[in-house]
Design a protein around this motif. Sequence first.
Motif, short mmCIF file in Angstrom:
data_model
loop_
_atom_site.label_atom_id
_atom_site.label_comp_id
_atom_site.label_asym_id
_atom_site.label_seq_id
_atom_site.Cartn_x
_atom_site.Cartn_y
_atom_site.Cartn_z
N THR A 1 22.44 76.22 -8.51
CA THR A 1 22.38 76.27 -9.96
C THR A 1 21.12 75.58 -10.48
OG1 THR A 1 23.57 75.78 -11.99
CG2 THR A 1 23.73 74.16 -10.26
N HIS A 2 20.72 75.97 -11.66
CA HIS A 2 19.66 75.30 -12.39
C HIS A 2 20.24 74.41 -13.49
CE1 HIS A 2 15.93 77.81 -11.26
NE2 HIS A 2 16.87 78.03 -10.37
N CYS A 3 21.54 74.41 -13.66
CA CYS A 3 22.22 73.67 -14.74
C CYS A 3 22.32 72.20 -14.39
CB CYS A 3 23.61 74.24 -15.00
SG CYS A 3 23.61 75.88 -15.64
N ARG A 4 21.24 71.48 -14.60
CA ARG A 4 21.26 70.04 -14.32
C ARG A 4 22.04 69.28 -15.37
NH1 ARG A 4 16.77 68.04 -11.30
NH2 ARG A 4 16.72 66.30 -12.76
N ASP A 5 22.26 69.90 -16.53
CA ASP A 5 22.97 69.21 -17.61
C ASP A 5 24.47 69.49 -17.60
OD1 ASP A 5 22.63 71.87 -18.33
OD2 ASP A 5 22.46 71.43 -20.45
N MET A 6 24.97 70.15 -16.55
CA MET A 6 26.41 70.40 -16.44
C MET A 6 27.14 69.11 -16.15
SD MET A 6 28.79 72.56 -16.55
CE MET A 6 30.48 72.66 -16.12
N ILE A 7 28.19 68.83 -16.90
CA ILE A 7 28.98 67.62 -16.71
C ILE A 7 29.98 67.86 -15.59
CG2 ILE A 7 30.63 66.07 -17.80
CD1 ILE A 7 29.14 66.76 -20.46
N ILE A 8 30.09 66.91 -14.68
CA ILE A 8 30.95 67.05 -13.51
C ILE A 8 32.40 66.90 -13.94
CG2 ILE A 8 31.53 66.08 -11.26
CD1 ILE A 8 28.58 65.29 -11.02
N LEU A 9 33.19 67.93 -13.64
CA LEU A 9 34.60 67.97 -13.98
C LEU A 9 35.42 67.60 -12.74
CD1 LEU A 9 34.57 71.33 -15.97
CD2 LEU A 9 34.47 69.01 -16.89
N PRO A 10 36.67 67.17 -12.91
CA PRO A 10 37.48 66.76 -11.75
C PRO A 10 37.69 67.85 -10.71
CG PRO A 10 38.50 66.00 -13.78
CD PRO A 10 37.36 66.87 -14.18
N LYS A 11 37.69 69.12 -11.11
CA LYS A 11 37.92 70.18 -10.12
C LYS A 11 36.73 70.37 -9.19
CE LYS A 11 36.61 74.06 -13.11
NZ LYS A 11 37.13 75.29 -13.68
N MET A 12 35.57 69.78 -9.51
CA MET A 12 34.38 69.91 -8.68
C MET A 12 34.33 68.87 -7.56
SD MET A 12 31.42 70.39 -11.47
CE MET A 12 31.52 71.49 -12.84
N VAL A 13 35.21 67.90 -7.56
CA VAL A 13 35.17 66.81 -6.58
C VAL A 13 35.37 67.36 -5.18
CG1 VAL A 13 36.31 64.70 -5.81
CG2 VAL A 13 35.91 65.08 -8.23
N GLY A 14 34.53 66.91 -4.26
CA GLY A 14 34.61 67.34 -2.87
C GLY A 14 33.69 68.50 -2.54
N MET A 15 33.10 69.11 -3.53
CA MET A 15 32.21 70.24 -3.31
C MET A 15 30.79 69.77 -3.11
SD MET A 15 33.53 72.88 -6.23
CE MET A 15 32.63 74.25 -5.57
#
Length: 106
Positions: free
Chosen positions: A63-77
């Motif tokens: 991704t190029h989306c550096r401003d995406m906020i990390i959500l709980p479902k992304m943990v471990g990826m």
Amino acid sequence: MQEFKFRGKTLEELKKIELNEFIEMLPSREKRSLKRGFSEKHKKLLNKIDLFLQGKHKKIIKTHCRDMIILPKMVGMTIYVHKGNTFEPVKIEPESVGFRLGYFVL
């Protein structure tokens, strides 16, 4: 080892709550950004993440989306974020929930 908690909630509890409840737990800058809604690039990234979690997306996620906020479902990826000339792997830990992807690239 101490168990991870974000604003008094464990990671399992964070994954179960609705997005609106999670937004209210964030600091003001991130809260305001998410209340405005996701852009098309953010929606596309979230769609890739959902497909990856379901097992339908086998490739690595770039991704190029550096401003995406990390959500709980992304943990471990591991998400490859564009650094300017290359894509750098960012392993998402529970402690990075609420931050932006770009913070962990440098």
